[in-house]
Motif scaffolding. Structure first.
Motif, PDB file in Angstrom:
ATOM      1  N   VAL B 340      25.617  50.584  52.442  1.00  0.00           N
ATOM      2  CA  VAL B 340      26.175  50.071  53.697  1.00  0.00           C
ATOM      3  C   VAL B 340      26.443  48.569  53.585  1.00  0.00           C
ATOM      4  N   ILE B 341      25.528  47.832  52.943  1.00  0.00           N
ATOM      5  CA  ILE B 341      25.743  46.387  52.774  1.00  0.00           C
ATOM      6  C   ILE B 341      26.988  46.131  51.925  1.00  0.00           C
ATOM      7  N   ARG B 342      27.182  46.935  50.885  1.00  0.00           N
ATOM      8  CA  ARG B 342      28.391  46.755  50.090  1.00  0.00           C
ATOM      9  C   ARG B 342      29.627  47.134  50.889  1.00  0.00           C
ATOM     10  N   GLY B 343      29.522  48.223  51.656  1.00  0.00           N
ATOM     11  CA  GLY B 343      30.649  48.638  52.502  1.00  0.00           C
ATOM     12  C   GLY B 343      31.035  47.536  53.482  1.00  0.00           C
ATOM     13  N   GLN B 344      30.019  46.860  54.037  1.00  0.00           N
ATOM     14  CA  GLN B 344      30.301  45.738  54.939  1.00  0.00           C
ATOM     15  C   GLN B 344      31.006  44.615  54.186  1.00  0.00           C
ATOM     16  N   ALA B 345      30.526  44.306  52.984  1.00  0.00           N
ATOM     17  CA  ALA B 345      31.104  43.205  52.208  1.00  0.00           C
ATOM     18  C   ALA B 345      32.557  43.496  51.843  1.00  0.00           C
ATOM     19  N   LEU B 346      32.857  44.758  51.534  1.00  0.00           N
ATOM     20  CA  LEU B 346      34.225  45.119  51.148  1.00  0.00           C
ATOM     21  C   LEU B 346      35.119  45.337  52.366  1.00  0.00           C
ATOM     22  N   GLY B 347      34.528  45.302  53.553  1.00  0.00           N
ATOM     23  CA  GLY B 347      35.317  45.525  54.760  1.00  0.00           C
ATOM     24  C   GLY B 347      35.701  46.984  54.962  1.00  0.00           C
ATOM     25  N   HIS B 348      34.930  47.905  54.374  1.00  0.00           N
ATOM     26  CA  HIS B 348      35.254  49.330  54.503  1.00  0.00           C
ATOM     27  C   HIS B 348      34.689  49.948  55.775  1.00  0.00           C
ATOM     28  N   LEU B 349      33.708  49.292  56.390  1.00  0.00           N
ATOM     29  CA  LEU B 349      33.024  49.916  57.523  1.00  0.00           C
ATOM     30  C   LEU B 349      33.555  49.424  58.858  1.00  0.00           C
ATOM     31  N   SER B 350      33.781  50.363  59.757  1.00  0.00           N
ATOM     32  CA  SER B 350      34.208  50.013  61.100  1.00  0.00           C
ATOM     33  C   SER B 350      33.542  50.994  62.048  1.00  0.00           C
ATOM     34  N   SER B 351      33.643  50.732  63.352  1.00  0.00           N
ATOM     35  CA  SER B 351      33.023  51.658  64.292  1.00  0.00           C
ATOM     36  C   SER B 351      33.685  53.033  64.166  1.00  0.00           C
ATOM     37  N   ALA B 352      34.974  53.051  63.731  1.00  0.00           N
ATOM     38  CA  ALA B 352      35.712  54.317  63.636  1.00  0.00           C
ATOM     39  C   ALA B 352      35.109  55.244  62.582  1.00  0.00           C
ATOM     40  N   ASN B 353      34.653  54.672  61.451  1.00  0.00           N
ATOM     41  CA  ASN B 353      34.163  55.561  60.403  1.00  0.00           C
ATOM     42  C   ASN B 353      32.644  55.552  60.244  1.00  0.00           C
ATOM     43  N   PHE B 354      31.954  54.680  61.015  1.00  0.00           N
ATOM     44  CA  PHE B 354      30.513  54.590  60.830  1.00  0.00           C
ATOM     45  C   PHE B 354      29.796  55.875  61.246  1.00  0.00           C
ATOM     46  N   ARG B 355      30.277  56.483  62.333  1.00  0.00           N
ATOM     47  CA  ARG B 355      29.638  57.725  62.786  1.00  0.00           C
ATOM     48  C   ARG B 355      29.698  58.791  61.686  1.00  0.00           C
ATOM     49  N   TRP B 356      30.859  58.876  61.022  1.00  0.00           N
ATOM     50  CA  TRP B 356      30.994  59.848  59.938  1.00  0.00           C
ATOM     51  C   TRP B 356      29.966  59.543  58.842  1.00  0.00           C
ATOM     52  N   LEU B 357      29.880  58.258  58.474  1.00  0.00           N
ATOM     53  CA  LEU B 357      28.968  57.866  57.400  1.00  0.00           C
ATOM     54  C   LEU B 357      27.519  58.168  57.778  1.00  0.00           C
ATOM     55  N   PHE B 358      27.177  57.878  59.024  1.00  0.00           N
ATOM     56  CA  PHE B 358      25.825  58.104  59.525  1.00  0.00           C
ATOM     57  C   PHE B 358      25.467  59.586  59.427  1.00  0.00           C
ATOM     58  N   ASN B 359      26.389  60.441  59.866  1.00  0.00           N
ATOM     59  CA  ASN B 359      26.142  61.884  59.790  1.00  0.00           C
ATOM     60  C   ASN B 359      26.039  62.339  58.339  1.00  0.00           C
TER      61      ASN B 359
END
Lengths: 451, 451
Positions: B340-359
């Motif tokens: 998740v920290i890397r995803g944040q650094a690369l700008g891959h994470l947003s509220s739109a896809n976080f729920r999917w990742l969490f599940n």
């Protein structure tokens, strides 16, 4: 008007909004005309698998190559798997040779050959040259789109020659000067060409102290050279000094990013090409391996505790306190480990200075060992009112911090010498050492001196 | 002949050999004529403190600025501390404005003012402009050495204008086009200038879709833009669109390197500017803080175990097995955290896809939880021959892996929203959670269902 990055962000947001409202026609229009290929690639990287498939279907076939080029290797492989050799040859026809080579390396050997077979002669021979070098060497990173000139012509002639081109290759900051044997002899930067007297010859103006890269050099060496000397491009030569092509900073930036990423991800047992949005089953399988390896070390620690079950039965306080000894050792060790791994990556460590570093770490461990041994002993005394246990946990802390420093400093060197990646294996082995030594010293001292 | 990187390495080795044999005159000669300033900087970075002081004394004063520019901030600060304001102004007089600004930022406010006072008017006002922006913003990263032209002149005129220069600034890949209000309106790349018809006007040839950077943008945003669009340089404008300067790829590469380094070092509680060869006392002090923070979390885990001392007294096997539950949770959680920290650094994470990742992470945790719960339960059964304990450790593993997934995914988001650096604080908090939940679930379930 100039294009602002806020605009790109706004467009990306409208794609997301259109996706959520399900208006695929809008998404298609935005993807193919509103966004740069890099942004489409970023959108694909940031999307869960199902959305990703839908988006990829919407990308115009003439844009597919450009988008592919900006995707991670894992995603490239994923999309290429469903294409025929002709389709692959088509989508990659407009790309730089080194980028095509990267993409082809994601395909099975057999398919790569099929793709080469349907390419035109010139592209094929260029590509085969790049594919002949390992992916992580300078040869695998280079591009063959160089503009070469001879040393005995005037700048005037060079200027006229350039005007015959419709455009110069991307990232061209210098023309490469070769002799009649195609051996690299110097470079003429565009900046010098523009300020020079047109009547001067190339030989008079060219720079001969250009950093030259050998095709066999490892890509991390190339990255260090670019970083240290602020290069935009550098010529690549073979063992005979013949010019093969050039490497440009955009590809080097990718190497720098990937190398740094690799250490971070490896230390958590993750693959650095790991797709953030890989499906659950694939992710589970990969993670399971790492958990399994760590389970073995956890059982080793348990086995050590098991040796002392009679002691713990008599003094339960030992069971309460023992994780502290293991945990402090693990933290101290991982600090040394990380510092040494980074020192290796930056090229700061050598046999000349390692002894100094090793001694420094022992001194640091002794200082912090004594400091925290006193603190922990004091808390233990207050908590359990037992000076014996307090003295024993203090001694165990000092022992474990010293052992942690030795292992943290030595493990990366030993591993690197044996060809094992310290970023990947270092933390598991280190934790095993600090857990085993932590439990052994604490419970062992208690058994010897306390019971 | 072209200069090979092997030569530079050989020279560096001879410096080391000369140092060891104590022939300082040889070292001095090599440093000041044989090595590039970058290599001298690398040598300083790779040397223990005492050797470092000797080497620095040997560097010619006219080279000091160039060398300083390539040192880490920590070492810059160290050497600058002993200089007078005049000396600082002298050694930095030949450097790029942004590099001087970086160096001055290592000095106390008062000294910076003194240095500015002894500079000439033009340098001072340029420098004050750069110093007016935060160090980690585009404004703090920019250089003011831009070549600007007007849109209504012909390429012919541009070429003649350039020939009046003795040289163009480093990394100049484009001339910046401004209107009479100094507002940026486009850029003319050297590549286009060289292939263009000399009778065309700048307006006809210039590109108007250049990526423009606002002085207030954060440096990591700038780095993303450069990386994604393969830029060599980009213009910087203020809020009114007026051209302030430009940012070049060499400085962006440093930002990329530092950002990546920051995550790796922070996760071990190290400062990313940390000098590999800092003296023992300084290192001890810094490390002590991190050990102290981790000690608090270790005592929290111990306190949880302490709640169940009566249970452990009756069933010592619990003490033997409990580290396994905590350790598996810690490993699983840190994998999610790192991703998740890397995803944040690369700008891959947003509220739109976080729920999917969490599940996805919950599913992965459930799969691996059940898998390893069965394995661990089976081993426990074989080891202790007790189905009750086997069932309880299995259940505790599943609980802890699920909690680890939730914390690993959620912590970085919560922390980032509150302005806390997840790379620094994430692993401590995560370990606290997985230790506490691991011990609590295992010993708690045993107390409830086994005794």
């Amino acid at each position: 008007m100039a294009q602002h990055s806020e605009k790109a962000k706004a467009r990306l947001n409208s794609v997301n909004a259109a996706l959520e409202s399900g208006s695929l026609a809008t998404v298609q229009r935005l993807i193919n005309s509103g966004l740069a290929p890099q942004d489409v690639a970023h959108l694909l990287e940031s999307s869960p698998p199902k959305v990703r498939e839908i988006l990829w279907e919407l990308v115009d076939s003439e844009l597919e190559g450009e988008v592919l080029q900006h995707l991670s290797e894992e995603l490239q492989g994923h999309f290429l798997r469903d294409m025929t050799a002709e389709q692959v040859a088509n989508v990659t026809s407009d790309l730089d040779i080194d980028d095509v080579a990267d993409i082809l390396q994601q395909l099975p050997e057999r398919v790569t050959q099929e793709v080469l077979d349907v390419m035109d002669q010139q592209d094929r021979s260029r590509l085969e040259q790049v594919l002949g070098y390992p992916e992580d060497s300078a040869g695998g990173l280079m591009n063959t789109d160089t503009i070469t000139i001879r040393a005995d012509i005037t700048l005037e002639v060079v200027l006229r020659y350039l005007r015959r081109h419709k455009e110069l290759p991307d990232m061209t900051d210098a023309l490469l000067v070769v002799n009649r044997n195609n051996e690299f002899i110097g470079s003429l930067s565009l900046r010098k060409l523009l300020v020079g007297d047109p009547q001067q010859t190339v030989r008079e103006v060219m720079s001969t102290d250009t950093r030259v890269i050998h095709a066999s050099q490892h890509e991390t060496e190339v990255a260090k050279l670019f970083e240290r000397h602020d290069l935009v491009s550098a010529p690549v030569v073979d063992a005979q000094g013949q010019l093969l092509g050039r490497i440009t900073i955009d590809d080097v930036v990718d190497v720098i990013r990937e190398t740094a990423d690799h250490s971070l991800m490896s230390m958590a047992g993750l693959d650095d090409e790991e797709d953030t949005f890989a499906p659950a089953l694939k992710t589970s399988r990969r993670r399971a391996v790492w958990l399994g390896i760590n389970l073995i070390t956890a059982f080793m620690a348990s086995a050590v505790i098991g040796l002392f079950d009679a002691t713990i039965e008599k003094v339960v306080a030992l069971a309460v306190l023992m994780p502290i000894v293991a945990s402090m050792g693990g933290i101290a060790g991982s600090q040394v480990l990380t510092l040494v791994i980074r020192g290796q990556a930056l090229g700061h460590l050598s046999s000349a200075n390692f002894r100094w570093l090793f001694n420094r770490e022992l001194i640091v461990a002794a200082i912090n060992g004594v400091l925290w041994a006193l603190v922990i002993a004091a808390i233990t005394l207050l908590w359990f009112g037992d000076p014996g246990i307090a003295a024993i946990i203090g001694a165990a802390i000092i022992i474990n911090l010293l052992v942690a420093a030795v292992s943290g400093a030595a493990l990366p060197l030993i591993m690197k010498a044996r060809g094992i990646d310290p970023a990947l294996a270092g933390s598991v082995v280190l934790t095993t050492v600090t857990d085993v030594v932590g439990f052994l010293s604490f419970l062992g001292l208690a058994t010897l001196f306390y019971l």
